[in-house]
Design a protein around this motif. Structure first.
Motif, mmCIF file in Angstrom:
data_model
loop_
_atom_site.group_PDB
_atom_site.id
_atom_site.type_symbol
_atom_site.label_atom_id
_atom_site.label_comp_id
_atom_site.label_asym_id
_atom_site.label_seq_id
_atom_site.Cartn_x
_atom_site.Cartn_y
_atom_site.Cartn_z
ATOM 1 N N TRP A 130 -3.302 -23.689 44.251
ATOM 2 C CA TRP A 130 -3.232 -24.153 45.641
ATOM 3 C C TRP A 130 -4.340 -25.171 45.871
ATOM 4 O O TRP A 130 -5.361 -25.146 45.195
ATOM 5 C CB TRP A 130 -3.494 -23.005 46.634
ATOM 6 C CG TRP A 130 -2.412 -22.025 46.781
ATOM 7 C CD1 TRP A 130 -1.447 -21.967 47.752
ATOM 8 C CD2 TRP A 130 -2.171 -20.892 45.939
ATOM 9 N NE1 TRP A 130 -0.640 -20.884 47.558
ATOM 10 C CE2 TRP A 130 -1.052 -20.211 46.451
ATOM 11 C CE3 TRP A 130 -2.791 -20.400 44.789
ATOM 12 C CZ2 TRP A 130 -0.539 -19.070 45.870
ATOM 13 C CZ3 TRP A 130 -2.292 -19.258 44.186
ATOM 14 C CH2 TRP A 130 -1.172 -18.613 44.729
ATOM 15 N N TYR A 153 -6.685 -26.182 49.184
ATOM 16 C CA TYR A 153 -7.084 -25.799 50.530
ATOM 17 C C TYR A 153 -8.027 -26.865 51.079
ATOM 18 O O TYR A 153 -8.764 -27.515 50.338
ATOM 19 C CB TYR A 153 -7.840 -24.466 50.528
ATOM 20 C CG TYR A 153 -6.967 -23.259 50.303
ATOM 21 C CD1 TYR A 153 -6.572 -22.895 49.022
ATOM 22 C CD2 TYR A 153 -6.530 -22.479 51.370
ATOM 23 C CE1 TYR A 153 -5.771 -21.790 48.803
ATOM 24 C CE2 TYR A 153 -5.726 -21.359 51.160
ATOM 25 C CZ TYR A 153 -5.355 -21.030 49.874
ATOM 26 O OH TYR A 153 -4.563 -19.930 49.659
ATOM 27 N N GLN A 200 -11.025 -27.439 54.181
ATOM 28 C CA GLN A 200 -11.896 -26.758 55.147
ATOM 29 C C GLN A 200 -12.717 -27.787 55.909
ATOM 30 O O GLN A 200 -13.560 -28.472 55.329
ATOM 31 C CB GLN A 200 -12.828 -25.768 54.439
ATOM 32 C CG GLN A 200 -13.699 -24.965 55.387
ATOM 33 C CD GLN A 200 -14.631 -24.016 54.655
ATOM 34 O OE1 GLN A 200 -15.017 -24.273 53.527
ATOM 35 N NE2 GLN A 200 -14.992 -22.916 55.304
ATOM 36 N N PRO A 234 -10.871 -22.138 55.800
ATOM 37 C CA PRO A 234 -9.998 -23.027 55.025
ATOM 38 C C PRO A 234 -8.529 -22.854 55.411
ATOM 39 O O PRO A 234 -8.115 -21.770 55.837
ATOM 40 C CB PRO A 234 -10.219 -22.572 53.577
ATOM 41 C CG PRO A 234 -11.469 -21.768 53.602
ATOM 42 C CD PRO A 234 -11.553 -21.165 54.959
ATOM 43 N N ALA A 252 -4.546 -23.762 53.836
ATOM 44 C CA ALA A 252 -3.821 -24.218 52.665
ATOM 45 C C ALA A 252 -3.103 -25.534 52.955
ATOM 46 O O ALA A 252 -2.466 -25.686 53.997
ATOM 47 C CB ALA A 252 -2.817 -23.153 52.230
ATOM 48 N N LEU A 273 -15.930 -20.401 47.727
ATOM 49 C CA LEU A 273 -15.532 -19.139 48.351
ATOM 50 C C LEU A 273 -15.544 -18.034 47.300
ATOM 51 O O LEU A 273 -14.886 -18.145 46.267
ATOM 52 C CB LEU A 273 -14.124 -19.299 48.926
ATOM 53 C CG LEU A 273 -14.025 -20.321 50.046
ATOM 54 C CD1 LEU A 273 -12.622 -20.885 50.148
ATOM 55 C CD2 LEU A 273 -14.424 -19.693 51.364
ATOM 56 N N LEU A 285 -15.576 -14.821 55.698
ATOM 57 C CA LEU A 285 -14.195 -15.124 56.072
ATOM 58 C C LEU A 285 -13.282 -13.969 55.715
ATOM 59 O O LEU A 285 -13.334 -13.426 54.615
ATOM 60 C CB LEU A 285 -13.721 -16.386 55.345
ATOM 61 C CG LEU A 285 -14.405 -17.679 55.797
ATOM 62 C CD1 LEU A 285 -14.503 -18.663 54.659
ATOM 63 C CD2 LEU A 285 -13.646 -18.291 56.965
ATOM 64 N N GLU A 337 -0.311 -17.092 49.204
ATOM 65 C CA GLU A 337 -1.177 -18.034 49.912
ATOM 66 C C GLU A 337 -2.104 -17.256 50.841
ATOM 67 O O GLU A 337 -1.708 -16.271 51.449
ATOM 68 C CB GLU A 337 -0.323 -18.994 50.719
ATOM 69 C CG GLU A 337 -1.084 -20.116 51.384
ATOM 70 C CD GLU A 337 -0.135 -21.162 51.925
ATOM 71 O OE1 GLU A 337 0.624 -21.747 51.119
ATOM 72 O OE2 GLU A 337 -0.139 -21.382 53.146
ATOM 73 N N GLN A 338 -3.359 -17.704 50.911
ATOM 74 C CA GLN A 338 -4.361 -17.034 51.741
ATOM 75 C C GLN A 338 -4.443 -17.697 53.104
ATOM 76 O O GLN A 338 -4.558 -18.923 53.203
ATOM 77 C CB GLN A 338 -5.744 -17.128 51.068
ATOM 78 C CG GLN A 338 -5.759 -16.693 49.618
ATOM 79 C CD GLN A 338 -5.977 -15.202 49.476
ATOM 80 O OE1 GLN A 338 -7.021 -14.679 49.803
ATOM 81 N NE2 GLN A 338 -4.970 -14.510 48.981
ATOM 82 N N PHE A 347 -6.769 -17.773 56.329
ATOM 83 C CA PHE A 347 -8.138 -17.411 56.686
ATOM 84 C C PHE A 347 -8.341 -17.340 58.195
ATOM 85 O O PHE A 347 -7.724 -18.083 58.962
ATOM 86 C CB PHE A 347 -9.117 -18.438 56.111
ATOM 87 C CG PHE A 347 -9.252 -18.374 54.620
ATOM 88 C CD1 PHE A 347 -8.405 -19.097 53.790
ATOM 89 C CD2 PHE A 347 -10.242 -17.589 54.030
ATOM 90 C CE1 PHE A 347 -8.534 -19.044 52.408
ATOM 91 C CE2 PHE A 347 -10.375 -17.533 52.652
ATOM 92 C CZ PHE A 347 -9.516 -18.251 51.839
ATOM 93 N N GLY A 348 -9.274 -16.473 58.589
ATOM 94 C CA GLY A 348 -9.719 -16.425 59.958
ATOM 95 C C GLY A 348 -10.752 -17.505 60.237
ATOM 96 O O GLY A 348 -11.096 -18.291 59.341
#
Lengths: 113, 111
Positions: free
Chosen positions: A34, A36, A38, A44, A46, B44, B90, B99-100, B102-103
């Motif tokens: 992936w 991402y 940020q 972050p 995607a 991260l 996070l 897929e992640q 995030f907050g």
């Protein structure tokens, strides 16, 4: 050794130019990738995933994966100042260990107006 | 639509003091949840993940612990903060294709 390596660390491009990012996995188990993005002070988000060899295009963003070399790239055409951010490549292992996601160190993109 | 809420937005704490950070997911049933740590401008680092209520797996040891008391809640805590705990925390959930999401994160400063 970092399992997901990104380059360059930092990149400056003029507005309207092309930004290119590189990512390589050192572990053949990591084959799902992936990208991402940020922005400063935010979580972050995607941009796109790529799991198959070849190119994947979404709007101004194009990702390319070469599974033989475990190399993935991201290209942003017509870069805008709002594209200035930290870009991460992320990879995960095969399904037996799908919960672990490894992120690269990131590339700082600066788009100059 | 799924939403992630993290609290607090920011914390300034003394070395040796306790810490509790929270995360709530709305709009997603039985989510896989994650905690990440990020040094300023850095990568991260995945800390913990949880597949279900009451079950938490540690990915890396940083003198932190995590718990999942409810299906939609994930808590990160420690009894004694270290200077090295400073950073951006996070919470994320995993979608069907891994897929992640995030907050907004919690900024922690340890003095």
């Amino acid at each position: 050794q970092q399992k997901v390596q990104q380059s360059p660390e930092s990149l400056s491009v003029p507005e309207g130019g092309m930004a290119s990012f590189n990512c390589t996995s050192s572990d053949r188990n990591f084959q799902y990738f992936w990208w991402y993005r940020q922005h400063s002070g935010e979580g972050p988000k995607a941009l796109m995933s790529i799991f198959s060899d070849g190119d994947k295009k979404e709007g101004r963003f194009t990702a390319h994966l070469n599974k033989a070399s475990l190399h993935v790239s991201l290209h942003i055409r017509d870069s805008q100042p709002s594209d200035s951010a930290l870009y991460f490549c992320a990879a995960r292992e095969d399904d037996t260990n799908a919960y672990k996601v490894i992120f690269g160190k990131g590339t700082h993109l600066h788009v100059l107006p | 639509a799924q939403t992630i809420h993290q609290w607090p937005v920011a914390e300034i704490k003394a070395v040796g003091s306790p810490l509790s950070l929270g995360c709530t997911i709305k709009g997603k049933s039985s989510p896989n949840l994650y905690w990440y740590w990020q040094a300023t401008g850095g990568t991260l680092q995945q800390l913990f993940y949880s597949i279900t209520v009451g079950q938490v797996e540690s990915v890396v040891q940083l003198n932190l612990s995590a718990s999942r008391p409810k299906d939609d809640q994930f808590i990160l805590s420690t009894e004694k903060l270290l200077l090295s705990h400073s950073g951006f925390y996070l919470c994320a959930f995993r979608d069907w294709d891994y897929e992640q999401y995030f907050g907004p994160g919690t900024r922690l400063t340890v003095l």
